[in-house]
Design a protein around this motif. Structure first.
Motif, PDB file in Angstrom:
ATOM      1  N   LEU A  92       0.832  -1.201   0.000  1.00 12.08           N
ATOM      2  CA  LEU A  92       0.000   0.000   0.000  1.00 12.08           C
ATOM      3  C   LEU A  92       0.867   1.252   0.000  1.00 12.08           C
ATOM      4  O   LEU A  92       0.538   2.226  -0.682  1.00 12.08           O
ATOM      5  N   THR A  93       1.976   1.228   0.725  1.00  9.18           N
ATOM      6  CA  THR A  93       2.836   2.403   0.746  1.00  9.18           C
ATOM      7  C   THR A  93       3.470   2.654  -0.623  1.00  9.18           C
ATOM      8  O   THR A  93       3.631   3.809  -1.022  1.00  9.18           O
ATOM      9  N   LYS A  94       3.809   1.605  -1.349  1.00 15.07           N
ATOM     10  CA  LYS A  94       4.355   1.784  -2.692  1.00 15.07           C
ATOM     11  C   LYS A  94       3.342   2.459  -3.611  1.00 15.07           C
ATOM     12  O   LYS A  94       3.684   3.346  -4.386  1.00 15.07           O
ATOM     13  N   VAL A  95       2.094   2.031  -3.509  1.00 13.62           N
ATOM     14  CA  VAL A  95       1.039   2.618  -4.334  1.00 13.62           C
ATOM     15  C   VAL A  95       0.830   4.076  -3.948  1.00 13.62           C
ATOM     16  O   VAL A  95       0.691   4.954  -4.819  1.00 13.62           O
ATOM     17  N   LEU A  96       0.799   4.381  -2.665  1.00 14.34           N
ATOM     18  CA  LEU A  96       0.591   5.761  -2.225  1.00 14.34           C
ATOM     19  C   LEU A  96       1.757   6.664  -2.633  1.00 14.34           C
ATOM     20  O   LEU A  96       1.535   7.801  -3.083  1.00 14.34           O
ATOM     21  N   ILE A  97       2.982   6.190  -2.495  1.00 11.61           N
ATOM     22  CA  ILE A  97       4.136   6.994  -2.886  1.00 11.61           C
ATOM     23  C   ILE A  97       4.144   7.229  -4.397  1.00 11.61           C
ATOM     24  O   ILE A  97       4.397   8.343  -4.860  1.00 11.61           O
ATOM     25  N   THR A  98       3.823   6.199  -5.163  1.00 11.33           N
ATOM     26  CA  THR A  98       3.762   6.352  -6.614  1.00 11.33           C
ATOM     27  C   THR A  98       2.683   7.345  -7.015  1.00 11.33           C
ATOM     28  O   THR A  98       2.897   8.203  -7.874  1.00 11.33           O
ATOM     29  N   THR A  99       1.519   7.264  -6.391  1.00 12.64           N
ATOM     30  CA  THR A  99       0.434   8.203  -6.675  1.00 12.64           C
ATOM     31  C   THR A  99       0.842   9.622  -6.311  1.00 12.64           C
ATOM     32  O   THR A  99       0.573  10.569  -7.069  1.00 12.64           O
ATOM     33  N   LEU A 100       1.500   9.801  -5.184  1.00 17.28           N
ATOM     34  CA  LEU A 100       1.953  11.119  -4.765  1.00 17.28           C
ATOM     35  C   LEU A 100       2.951  11.700  -5.753  1.00 17.28           C
ATOM     36  O   LEU A 100       2.859  12.879  -6.127  1.00 17.28           O
ATOM     37  N   ILE A 101       3.879  10.889  -6.224  1.00 13.23           N
ATOM     38  CA  ILE A 101       4.867  11.360  -7.199  1.00 13.23           C
ATOM     39  C   ILE A 101       4.200  11.752  -8.514  1.00 13.23           C
ATOM     40  O   ILE A 101       4.534  12.784  -9.108  1.00 13.23           O
ATOM     41  N   ILE A 102       3.222  10.983  -8.948  1.00 16.06           N
ATOM     42  CA  ILE A 102       2.510  11.301 -10.190  1.00 16.06           C
ATOM     43  C   ILE A 102       1.749  12.609 -10.051  1.00 16.06           C
ATOM     44  O   ILE A 102       1.775  13.465 -10.944  1.00 16.06           O
ATOM     45  N   VAL A 103       1.073  12.808  -8.937  1.00 16.97           N
ATOM     46  CA  VAL A 103       0.307  14.042  -8.726  1.00 16.97           C
ATOM     47  C   VAL A 103       1.240  15.248  -8.665  1.00 16.97           C
ATOM     48  O   VAL A 103       0.973  16.292  -9.277  1.00 16.97           O
ATOM     49  N   LEU A 104       2.362  15.119  -7.963  1.00 17.33           N
ATOM     50  CA  LEU A 104       3.325  16.223  -7.884  1.00 17.33           C
ATOM     51  C   LEU A 104       3.912  16.541  -9.259  1.00 17.33           C
ATOM     52  O   LEU A 104       4.090  17.711  -9.605  1.00 17.33           O
ATOM     53  N   ALA A 105       4.203  15.521 -10.039  1.00 21.56           N
ATOM     54  CA  ALA A 105       4.728  15.747 -11.386  1.00 21.56           C
ATOM     55  C   ALA A 105       3.702  16.439 -12.264  1.00 21.56           C
ATOM     56  O   ALA A 105       4.045  17.322 -13.061  1.00 21.56           O
ATOM     57  N   MET A 106       2.431  16.083 -12.127  1.00 19.24           N
ATOM     58  CA  MET A 106       1.377  16.735 -12.905  1.00 19.24           C
ATOM     59  C   MET A 106       1.279  18.215 -12.550  1.00 19.24           C
ATOM     60  O   MET A 106       1.166  19.073 -13.437  1.00 19.24           O
ATOM     61  N   PHE A 107       1.300  18.542 -11.256  1.00 25.13           N
ATOM     62  CA  PHE A 107       1.247  19.941 -10.853  1.00 25.13           C
ATOM     63  C   PHE A 107       2.468  20.707 -11.350  1.00 25.13           C
ATOM     64  O   PHE A 107       2.347  21.842 -11.813  1.00 25.13           O
ATOM     65  N   TYR A 108       3.641  20.101 -11.266  1.00 22.27           N
ATOM     66  CA  TYR A 108       4.859  20.761 -11.721  1.00 22.27           C
ATOM     67  C   TYR A 108       4.792  21.045 -13.221  1.00 22.27           C
ATOM     68  O   TYR A 108       5.110  22.140 -13.671  1.00 22.27           O
ATOM     69  N   LEU A 109       4.378  20.046 -13.999  1.00 22.26           N
ATOM     70  CA  LEU A 109       4.289  20.233 -15.445  1.00 22.26           C
ATOM     71  C   LEU A 109       3.217  21.245 -15.816  1.00 22.26           C
ATOM     72  O   LEU A 109       3.383  22.013 -16.763  1.00 22.26           O
ATOM     73  N   LYS A 110       2.134  21.270 -15.081  1.00 17.51           N
ATOM     74  CA  LYS A 110       1.065  22.230 -15.356  1.00 17.51           C
ATOM     75  C   LYS A 110       1.558  23.651 -15.121  1.00 17.51           C
ATOM     76  O   LYS A 110       1.290  24.545 -15.920  1.00 17.51           O
ATOM     77  N   ASN A 111       2.293  23.885 -14.036  1.00 17.59           N
ATOM     78  CA  ASN A 111       2.795  25.216 -13.729  1.00 17.59           C
ATOM     79  C   ASN A 111       3.864  25.666 -14.722  1.00 17.59           C
ATOM     80  O   ASN A 111       3.896  26.825 -15.114  1.00 17.59           O
ATOM     81  N   THR A 112       4.732  24.760 -15.150  1.00 12.98           N
ATOM     82  CA  THR A 112       5.762  25.157 -16.108  1.00 12.98           C
ATOM     83  C   THR A 112       5.167  25.414 -17.479  1.00 12.98           C
ATOM     84  O   THR A 112       5.665  26.260 -18.210  1.00 12.98           O
ATOM     85  N   LYS A 113       4.096  24.720 -17.834  1.00 12.32           N
ATOM     86  CA  LYS A 113       3.441  24.973 -19.120  1.00 12.32           C
ATOM     87  C   LYS A 113       2.820  26.360 -19.137  1.00 12.32           C
ATOM     88  O   LYS A 113       2.877  27.061 -20.128  1.00 12.32           O
ATOM     89  N   GLN A 114       2.188  26.767 -18.044  1.00  8.73           N
ATOM     90  CA  GLN A 114       1.558  28.079 -17.998  1.00  8.73           C
ATOM     91  C   GLN A 114       2.589  29.191 -18.088  1.00  8.73           C
ATOM     92  O   GLN A 114       2.359  30.211 -18.724  1.00  8.73           O
ATOM     93  N   LYS A 115       3.751  29.017 -17.472  1.00  2.11           N
ATOM     94  CA  LYS A 115       4.789  30.043 -17.504  1.00  2.11           C
ATOM     95  C   LYS A 115       5.418  30.163 -18.884  1.00  2.11           C
ATOM     96  O   LYS A 115       5.713  31.256 -19.341  1.00  2.11           O
TER      97      LYS A 115
END
Length: 121
Positions: A2-25
């Motif tokens: 379960l921790t592997k799944v949660l960490i993977t999900t967290l990394i994916i969500v953080l990467a999505m937010f990072y890419l979204k912010n860099t695209k807008q800039k």
């Protein structure tokens, strides 16, 4: 697990937010110039098309080879009896063969097998 799944999900969500912010800039800077020159775009599409074509040809060739009918002769060392079966190439393994009729034949360590191309009439 379960921790592997949660960490993977967290990394994916953080990467999505990072890419979204860099695209807008960088969106305002990209508007003024073409991101990829057209000749590189056509070249990449050509390479992608060729790789898909070669993959399809390879898969078709592999399918043809796997379904080729061959003769397998099993020779028993005890009785010196030879029995020939028609088998698809993909149905031959180290210790058993499956005939075209669906019969599974288990091979012992002492039995010899001879594999030959089937004669097409």
């Amino acid at each position: 697990m379960l921790t592997k799944v949660l960490i993977t999900t967290l990394i994916i969500v953080l990467a999505m937010f990072y890419l979204k912010n860099t695209k807008q800039k960088s969106f305002n800077n990209v508007r003024s110039q073409d991101a990829v020159p057209s000749k590189f775009r056509y070249l990449s599409m050509l390479l992608l098309s060729l790789s898909l074509l070669f993959s399809a040809v390879y898969l078709f060739w592999q399918y043809q080879e796997d379904n080729k009918v061959i003769n397998v002769t099993v020779i028993s060392p005890v009785s010196n009896k030879k029995i020939t079966y028609h088998v698809k190439r993909k149905d031959i393994s180290a210790n058993k063969i499956i005939t075209l009729e669906g019969i599974t034949i288990r091979l012992s360590n002492q039995e010899r097998i001879i594999i030959a191309e089937a004669e097409i009439n």
